[in-house]
Design an enzyme around this catalytic site. Sequence first.
Site, PDB file in Angstrom:
ATOM      1  N   ARG A  47      24.966 -44.363  15.874  1.00 39.09           N
ATOM      2  CA  ARG A  47      24.008 -44.672  14.790  1.00 39.09           C
ATOM      3  C   ARG A  47      22.854 -45.519  15.334  1.00 39.09           C
ATOM      4  NH1 ARG A  47      24.670 -48.902  11.918  1.00 39.09           N
ATOM      5  NH2 ARG A  47      26.901 -48.727  11.556  1.00 39.09           N
ATOM      6  N   TYR A  99       2.692 -34.724  -0.822  1.00 36.11           N
ATOM      7  CA  TYR A  99       3.885 -33.875  -0.824  1.00 36.11           C
ATOM      8  C   TYR A  99       4.797 -34.282  -1.997  1.00 36.11           C
ATOM      9  CZ  TYR A  99       8.575 -32.398   0.378  1.00 36.11           C
ATOM     10  OH  TYR A  99       9.846 -31.881   0.308  1.00 36.11           O
ATOM     11  N   ASP A 171       0.620 -38.569   7.211  1.00 32.76           N
ATOM     12  CA  ASP A 171       1.654 -37.534   7.264  1.00 32.76           C
ATOM     13  C   ASP A 171       1.046 -36.359   8.035  1.00 32.76           C
ATOM     14  OD1 ASP A 171       3.430 -35.442   6.796  1.00 32.76           O
ATOM     15  OD2 ASP A 171       3.932 -36.119   4.772  1.00 32.76           O
ATOM     16  N   LYS A 196       9.780 -28.780   9.614  1.00 36.66           N
ATOM     17  CA  LYS A 196       8.744 -27.759   9.500  1.00 36.66           C
ATOM     18  C   LYS A 196       8.396 -27.203  10.886  1.00 36.66           C
ATOM     19  CE  LYS A 196       9.205 -29.106   5.315  1.00 36.66           C
ATOM     20  NZ  LYS A 196       8.375 -30.066   4.617  1.00 36.66           N
TER      21      LYS A 196
HETATM   22  C1  LIG Z   1       8.607 -31.150   3.822  1.00 35.32           C
HETATM   23  C2  LIG Z   1       7.655 -32.267   3.863  1.00 35.32           C
HETATM   24  C3  LIG Z   1       8.094 -33.593   3.775  1.00 35.32           C
HETATM   25  C4  LIG Z   1       9.548 -33.959   3.551  1.00 35.32           C
HETATM   26  O1  LIG Z   1      10.373 -33.633   4.605  1.00 35.32           O
HETATM   27  P1  LIG Z   1      11.920 -33.204   4.487  1.00 35.32           P
HETATM   28  O2  LIG Z   1      12.274 -32.943   5.887  1.00 35.32           O
HETATM   29  O3  LIG Z   1      11.986 -32.027   3.580  1.00 35.32           O
HETATM   30  O4  LIG Z   1      12.646 -34.382   3.906  1.00 35.32           O
HETATM   31  C5  LIG Z   1       7.146 -34.598   3.863  1.00 35.32           C
HETATM   32  N1  LIG Z   1       5.823 -34.314   4.008  1.00 35.32           N
HETATM   33  C6  LIG Z   1       5.376 -33.049   4.077  1.00 35.32           C
HETATM   34  C7  LIG Z   1       3.908 -32.807   4.237  1.00 35.32           C
HETATM   35  C8  LIG Z   1       6.266 -31.982   4.007  1.00 35.32           C
HETATM   36  O5  LIG Z   1       5.790 -30.727   4.062  1.00 35.32           O
END
Ligand SMILES: *Cc1c(COP(=O)(O)O)cnc(C)c1O
Length: 372
Positions: A47, A99, A171, A196
């Site tokens: 962890r 998001y 982000d 992603k």
């Molecule tokens: C999918 C996404 C998130 C969240 O991520 P997870 O891995 O689904 O928790 C945050 N910001 C953006 C722009 C995203 O597309």
Amino acid sequence: MRFETKAIHAGLELGNPTKAIIPPISPSTIFEIDEEGRDESDLHYTRLGNPNRLQFEHLISALEGGRTAAAFSSGIAAAKAILQALDPGDHIIIPEDVYAGNRKMVKNIMARWGLESSFINMTSLEAIEAHIQPNTKLIWIETPSNPLMRITDIRAVAELAGKHNLIMVADNTWPTPVNQLPLELGVDLVLHSTSKYFGGHSDILGGAVVAKEEDEFFERIRLIQRMGGAVPSPQDCWMLSRSTRTLAYRMRGHNEHAAQVADYLVNHGKVADVYYPGLESHRGHEIAKKQMKGYGGMISFIVNGDQKESIEIVGRSKLIKRATSLGGVESTWEHRQSSEGEGSVTPENLIRISVGLEHPDDIIEDLEKALN
Ligand SMILES: *Cc1c(COP(=O)(O)O)cnc(C)c1O
């Protein structure tokens, strides 16, 4: 070293005492402590740290041009760690079309914890400055935004944040460091959902925070990673490093195919508007051109029709799968308002497409059938 080379070589040697070119997966949760004892930054308990996590953190940090990174079990866990590193009563400025999962997290979890927030249109510098309060600590941007594809001038907002002594977070999930490097433009922290494009094959959930400095604020994030416990598994970190080796080439394909699909959509009678920052007609194109090297694989478009018709179009494709999320090698699309649910500011006739790496002619042929 250039980006492509770093993507292939960075991090491989960490916690890899053998001569294996590709480090093994280290499933062990515990590591033998040497006679002198070890502190928490060493490998000790999984962890707190794991060789595969170390390798991935080093890799993503190298690609974003950061000093250090912390990997999490999801993008939203990474986002929440940044906010929990603030103090209750602090205020943040965040996009109104952030998001949707992050919007729900801020409103339903962090608000009860004591975080104050203003959700605003982040394309206006004046609006951002007008919302700065005495207790404002952080500005959050997401550019291109999701799904409206609004563009925020990163350097200008970073200067504003600097002037007011605010932490700035970007982000960077959609553009990825292949297309955009926020730390170079003055941002302090980059957030990723590695579920992603980093994962890239729709089979890993993960997140990361990359920091420009290993400062006190980042130390808090590191503490939340280790003591909050939302850490990724060694297996997932290993898979993520593997996918990241090809990120530059996959993004080139996504950029190229999305540009072709955007051009196709612009000229289609069933389409009223196309949101893609690579189009000269896009409102944020000039700023995007300054701060992006490529425009990414995501497109939103407005159907010349109502909600019902938009949902029907998404149901008619064969190759393009009806699914949420993005960034996989396969093309997917969705009626975005249905996925966002309550509180969504997305138009009822907006379709969001994640353009994949299939042959672009096949993607366009499928669109042709679904739209007509
Ligand atoms: C999918 C996404 C998130 C969240 O991520 P997870 O891995 O689904 O928790 C945050 N910001 C953006 C722009 C995203 O597309």
